[in-house]
Each structure stands twice: as C-alpha cells, then as structure tokens.
Enzyme design. Sequence first.
Site, PDB file in Angstrom:
ATOM      1  N   VAL A  67       0.821  -1.225   0.000  1.00  0.00           N
ATOM      2  CA  VAL A  67       0.000   0.000   0.000  1.00  0.00           C
ATOM      3  C   VAL A  67       0.849   1.267   0.000  1.00  0.00           C
ATOM      4  CG1 VAL A  67      -2.064  -1.035   1.060  1.00  0.00           C
ATOM      5  CG2 VAL A  67      -0.293  -0.002   2.528  1.00  0.00           C
ATOM      6  N   SER A 146      -7.707   3.013  15.919  1.00  0.00           N
ATOM      7  CA  SER A 146      -7.264   2.299  17.119  1.00  0.00           C
ATOM      8  C   SER A 146      -7.610   3.161  18.326  1.00  0.00           C
ATOM      9  CB  SER A 146      -5.752   2.082  17.066  1.00  0.00           C
ATOM     10  OG  SER A 146      -5.236   1.743  18.340  1.00  0.00           O
ATOM     11  N   TYR A 159       2.794   5.577  16.294  1.00  0.00           N
ATOM     12  CA  TYR A 159       1.674   4.695  15.951  1.00  0.00           C
ATOM     13  C   TYR A 159       0.351   5.374  16.323  1.00  0.00           C
ATOM     14  CZ  TYR A 159      -1.600   0.828  15.904  1.00  0.00           C
ATOM     15  OH  TYR A 159      -2.695   0.045  15.647  1.00  0.00           O
ATOM     16  N   PRO A 189     -10.260  -0.359  17.651  1.00  0.00           N
ATOM     17  CA  PRO A 189     -10.108  -1.458  18.606  1.00  0.00           C
ATOM     18  C   PRO A 189      -9.003  -1.216  19.629  1.00  0.00           C
ATOM     19  CG  PRO A 189      -9.876  -2.202  16.297  1.00  0.00           C
ATOM     20  CD  PRO A 189      -9.739  -0.725  16.318  1.00  0.00           C
ATOM     21  N   GLY A 190      -9.144  -1.886  20.757  1.00  0.00           N
ATOM     22  CA  GLY A 190      -8.067  -1.984  21.733  1.00  0.00           C
ATOM     23  C   GLY A 190      -7.306  -3.270  21.494  1.00  0.00           C
TER      24      GLY A 190
HETATM   25  P1  NDP Z   1      -1.781  -8.174  11.489  1.00  0.00           P
HETATM   26  O1  NDP Z   1      -0.317  -7.896  11.649  1.00  0.00           O
HETATM   27  O2  NDP Z   1      -2.298  -9.490  11.895  1.00  0.00           O
HETATM   28  O3  NDP Z   1      -2.207  -7.891   9.958  1.00  0.00           O
HETATM   29  C1  NDP Z   1      -1.773  -6.728   9.307  1.00  0.00           C
HETATM   30  C2  NDP Z   1      -2.099  -6.819   7.826  1.00  0.00           C
HETATM   31  O4  NDP Z   1      -1.640  -5.601   7.195  1.00  0.00           O
HETATM   32  C3  NDP Z   1      -1.413  -7.970   7.129  1.00  0.00           C
HETATM   33  O5  NDP Z   1      -2.342  -8.613   6.292  1.00  0.00           O
HETATM   34  C4  NDP Z   1      -0.316  -7.311   6.309  1.00  0.00           C
HETATM   35  O6  NDP Z   1      -0.148  -8.030   5.087  1.00  0.00           O
HETATM   36  C5  NDP Z   1      -0.925  -5.938   6.017  1.00  0.00           C
HETATM   37  N1  NDP Z   1       0.101  -4.950   5.727  1.00  0.00           N
HETATM   38  C6  NDP Z   1       1.006  -4.416   6.578  1.00  0.00           C
HETATM   39  N2  NDP Z   1       1.810  -3.567   5.916  1.00  0.00           N
HETATM   40  C7  NDP Z   1       1.401  -3.565   4.624  1.00  0.00           C
HETATM   41  C8  NDP Z   1       1.844  -2.898   3.454  1.00  0.00           C
HETATM   42  N3  NDP Z   1       2.876  -2.044   3.471  1.00  0.00           N
HETATM   43  N4  NDP Z   1       1.183  -3.129   2.290  1.00  0.00           N
HETATM   44  C9  NDP Z   1       0.141  -3.976   2.255  1.00  0.00           C
HETATM   45  N5  NDP Z   1      -0.330  -4.639   3.327  1.00  0.00           N
HETATM   46  C10 NDP Z   1       0.303  -4.436   4.496  1.00  0.00           C
HETATM   47  O7  NDP Z   1      -2.495  -6.987  12.289  1.00  0.00           O
HETATM   48  P2  NDP Z   1      -4.053  -6.747  12.686  1.00  0.00           P
HETATM   49  O8  NDP Z   1      -4.934  -7.576  11.867  1.00  0.00           O
HETATM   50  O9  NDP Z   1      -4.168  -6.828  14.149  1.00  0.00           O
HETATM   51  O10 NDP Z   1      -4.186  -5.206  12.312  1.00  0.00           O
HETATM   52  C11 NDP Z   1      -4.983  -4.735  11.245  1.00  0.00           C
HETATM   53  C12 NDP Z   1      -5.220  -3.252  11.443  1.00  0.00           C
HETATM   54  O11 NDP Z   1      -5.875  -3.030  12.694  1.00  0.00           O
HETATM   55  C13 NDP Z   1      -3.954  -2.402  11.478  1.00  0.00           C
HETATM   56  O12 NDP Z   1      -4.209  -1.182  10.816  1.00  0.00           O
HETATM   57  C14 NDP Z   1      -3.721  -2.160  12.957  1.00  0.00           C
HETATM   58  O13 NDP Z   1      -3.015  -0.972  13.218  1.00  0.00           O
HETATM   59  C15 NDP Z   1      -5.151  -2.079  13.451  1.00  0.00           C
HETATM   60  N6  NDP Z   1      -5.349  -2.374  14.868  1.00  0.00           N
HETATM   61  C16 NDP Z   1      -4.857  -3.533  15.440  1.00  0.00           C
HETATM   62  C17 NDP Z   1      -5.058  -3.757  16.781  1.00  0.00           C
HETATM   63  C18 NDP Z   1      -4.516  -4.967  17.480  1.00  0.00           C
HETATM   64  O14 NDP Z   1      -4.378  -4.934  18.730  1.00  0.00           O
HETATM   65  N7  NDP Z   1      -4.237  -6.068  16.796  1.00  0.00           N
HETATM   66  C19 NDP Z   1      -5.829  -2.826  17.609  1.00  0.00           C
HETATM   67  C20 NDP Z   1      -6.278  -1.652  16.916  1.00  0.00           C
HETATM   68  C21 NDP Z   1      -6.055  -1.453  15.594  1.00  0.00           C
HETATM   69  P3  NDP Z   1       1.255  -8.368   4.413  1.00  0.00           P
HETATM   70  O15 NDP Z   1       2.262  -8.513   5.493  1.00  0.00           O
HETATM   71  O16 NDP Z   1       0.982  -9.632   3.651  1.00  0.00           O
HETATM   72  O17 NDP Z   1       1.491  -7.219   3.527  1.00  0.00           O
HETATM   73  C1  8X3 Z   2      -3.381  -1.286  19.085  1.00  0.00           C
HETATM   74  C2  8X3 Z   2      -4.266  -1.244  20.286  1.00  0.00           C
HETATM   75  O1  8X3 Z   2      -4.332  -1.641  22.815  1.00  0.00           O
HETATM   76  O2  8X3 Z   2      -2.630  -2.833  21.522  1.00  0.00           O
HETATM   77  O3  8X3 Z   2      -3.921  -0.494  18.079  1.00  0.00           O
HETATM   78  O4  8X3 Z   2      -2.411  -0.473  21.852  1.00  0.00           O
HETATM   79  S1  8X3 Z   2      -3.372  -1.558  21.696  1.00  0.00           S
END
Ligand code: NDP
Ligand code: 8X3
Length: 259
Positions: A67, A146, A159, A189-190
Amino acid sequence: MTDTTRTAPHGGIVCITGATAGFGAATARRFTADGWRIIATGRRQDRLDVLAAELGDGNCLPLCFDVRDADAVQAALGNLPEAWRAVDVLVNNAGLALGLEPAHRCSLDDWTTMVDTNIKGLLHVTRALLPGMVERRRGHVINLGSITGTYAYPGANVYGGTKAFVMQFSRGLRADLHGTGVRVTNIEPGLAESEFSVVRFGGDADRAARLYEGASALRPEDIAATIAWAVSCPAHVNVNRIEVMPTSQSFGALPVHRA
Ligand code: NDP
Ligand code: 8X3
C-alpha cells in the site's frame, strides 16, 4: 417501490487491504460467509493464494501489492476487471505498529514505515476507490483506527499519531462525502490478538505471546463482526466511530513524576 436509502447493503464487493492475516483475513471470511465477493490484498502472495482457494472460485480476487507504493496501488485498483469494478465496501485495514520504545530512542525508519503505511498507504487506496463510489452514489469506507488514536500510552507515540490521523481523516471524509450516499466508519479497537504484536516486536513471537497470555484479548473475528454490523445497518444509518476494547482492558491513571 423499494426505498434504497433504507435498505441494508448485502452481497456486493468488499475490498480488504491486509487480508493476509488478523482482522483482514477474518473479515474476508466473515463477508464471504455473508454472501459478499472479496478483493483481498496484501504483500504476501502465498497467503493470498491460500485465502483465495479457501474462499472459493469466483468469490475472491487476490491482489498482491504494497500500500506504500502509490503506483502499484493505482495499477491494481485503477484497473480492476469489469466484474470487480463496482466496489461497495472498502476496508482500509493494512497497517502496523513498530516498537514500543520512548520517542527519544525510537528508530526513525520505523516511524517512517508507520507513517507511510498507516497514513499514506490508506490514502493511496482510498483515492483509488472513492471516485467510483461517489459516481455510483453508493459505498462504505471502513477505516481501521485504534484506541491509540484517542488515548496515549508510553511507546505509542507515532503509531498513535497515525491512528489519530485516521480518525480525523474519517471525519473529514464524512464532511466531503456529504450528500453522496457514501458512508464512512472508523473502527477503533483496543488489544486484539493477531500478528500485530509479533510485527511490533520485530518478530519476537514469545514476547507477543506473553502480552496476550491470560488477557482474553479481542479476536480478529470480533472485529470482523463489528465491521459486518456497521455495514449491515440500513443505508440511511452512518455509524461514525466504534471504539471497542476487550473487557479485560480499561484506563490507567495519569502519572505524575515528582522530583
Ligand atoms: P496483522 O499484523 O495481523 O495484519 C496486518 C495486515 O496488514 C497484514 O495482512 C499485512 O499483510 C498488512 N500490511 C502491513 N503492511 C502492509 C503494506 N505495506 N502493504 C500492504 N499490506 C500491508 O495486524 P491486525 O490484523 O491486528 O491489524 C490490522 C489493522 O488493525 C492495522 O491497521 C492495525 O493498526 C489495526 N489495529 C490492530 C489492533 C490490534 O491490537 N491487533 C488494535 C487496533 C487497531 P502483508 O504482510 O501480507 O502485507
Ligand atoms: C493497538 C491497540 O491496545 O494494543 O492499536 O495499543 S493496543
């Protein structure tokens, strides 16, 4: 005649960035089960192939790109095959956190990667798909913010800043899309268990496992269900923001340092 402004959208096309893991993969599975077709994106082609095979022939268009690469995003999403062009829902989910160090010890490269992915990457994808939604006067942009966009904690510095951007950009989109029928929701989300913390801790899976141990963190399926609910609301209902934490997580005191 059906009043389409009050009908819940169902069974269209949803484009999910970051569908190779965590929230994105769970959302792809959830929407497929609900009868939608999925454009699944990410950088790991092997994971996209496995997901596409699981979701079934014709149900999934896997697209491999980073992306952060504006040209690659435009090449992939600006030239969708005819049958996949009318995207109804965009889930801007791809993103990451890198590190938990205090700002004065952080890696500048990590900061740049988070800004380039969480902010610029989200903008590249949004800009590619939004004009079509406005033209069709139908669509829904779901952004993954987040709780860190609202609440500060030590080590969340950049972040959290990127997620504050996502929250305010979501509001800005709502303002710009006034009267177009296109909806925008920021999901905040948390703590949620996925590959998120393994990535954050530079691949240290044990450290990530310790963070989640006994925490009853949110599961990717919980976020998928939250997204599915926001999308399932009748078209005249726009859910602006959803903040969701595991019950085990709450708020801490504001510390005062005494000399
Ligand atoms: P994961 O690490 O499990 O998944 C992240 C996804 O993002 C992967 O599919 C990865 O795919 C993709 N990604 C990362 N960088 C790139 C890039 N440069 N280009 C394309 N794809 C990319 O994380 P989560 O599912 O937990 O997180 C998803 C979203 O939710 C994020 O934006 C995160 O900040 C947010 N979030 C997460 C929380 C948590 O506690 N888990 C809480 C709040 C928000 P690939 O590596 O194949 O490119
Ligand atoms: C990440 C949420 O609670 O892990 O976006 O900082 S927390």
